[in-house]
Design a protein around this motif. Sequence first.
Motif, PDB file in Angstrom:
ATOM      1  N   GLN A 175     -22.346 -18.423   6.792  1.00  0.00           N
ATOM      2  CA  GLN A 175     -21.879 -17.318   6.251  1.00  0.00           C
ATOM      3  C   GLN A 175     -21.978 -17.694   4.912  1.00  0.00           C
ATOM      4  O   GLN A 175     -21.456 -18.573   3.902  1.00  0.00           O
ATOM      5  N   LYS A 235     -22.032 -17.461  15.509  1.00  0.00           N
ATOM      6  CA  LYS A 235     -21.744 -17.688  14.180  1.00  0.00           C
ATOM      7  C   LYS A 235     -21.960 -18.571  13.448  1.00  0.00           C
ATOM      8  O   LYS A 235     -20.318 -19.948  14.283  1.00  0.00           O
ATOM      9  N   SER A 291     -24.606 -13.535   7.166  1.00  0.00           N
ATOM     10  CA  SER A 291     -24.098 -14.922   7.848  1.00  0.00           C
ATOM     11  C   SER A 291     -25.525 -15.128   8.890  1.00  0.00           C
ATOM     12  O   SER A 291     -26.886 -14.612   9.167  1.00  0.00           O
TER      13      SER A 291
END
Length: 199
Positions: free
Chosen positions: A132, A129, A143
């Motif tokens: 966001q 990741k 995300s």
Amino acid sequence: MLNQGFLEDQQISFFPFPANMISLPNQNLKTLSPSYHLPQHSKPEQHLTSHFGLPLQSSNANYWAWGEVGEIISNKILGMGRDDHHHHLGVSGMKMKKMKSRRKVREPRFCFKTMSDVDVLDDGYKWRKYGQKVVKNTQHPRSYYRCTQDNCRVKKRVERLAEDPRMVITTYEGRHAHSPSQNEEDSEANTAKLCNFWL
DNA sequence: CGTTTTTGACCAGCGC
DNA sequence: GCGCTGGTCAAAAACG
């Protein structure tokens, strides 16, 4: 009215995916709720239609699915990101130099919608990741993920529908230059099933 | 201690 | 130009 768009000058193909093309390897299903296989009737979401510039296509399969085969025009900034080593040479990430626009690079992109209570579906690849964001008119954040494989710049973003929080929109951008994670013992089965996906 | 996530800041593109 | 918006960066925190 369609959003301004990256789609206008390209060919578009639809993916009324048969359910078995999207179904995940059995191994992964245990992480999903039963409702993953028990879709409910839902209607195309108008704002998504315009967001992606595509009319949604329904099918009787387990999923609403749509997408494009095509490319998008990338921005003209080079040297961004950690997979590019320019900024290790003294150019900080936030002070990147604008370089002459190279040939415009286009990346294939498609997205689909599933009903799931987990946000990130296990598709056999490893993702990290990197951001966001709360987008306008939605209450659930979006995300951003990047494939962890070196030299693979595939990205995906995941968001949940405000109108129906049971639904998850997953958008893939780019094409993997490698096979899915080798860590899974039945990765061959995964690959076999997923190859429909990435080709 | 290496890897991943969180999170606010930064950036580019767009509309006005 | 300015403000808004979505996408990305990167330092710090969290994680295993």
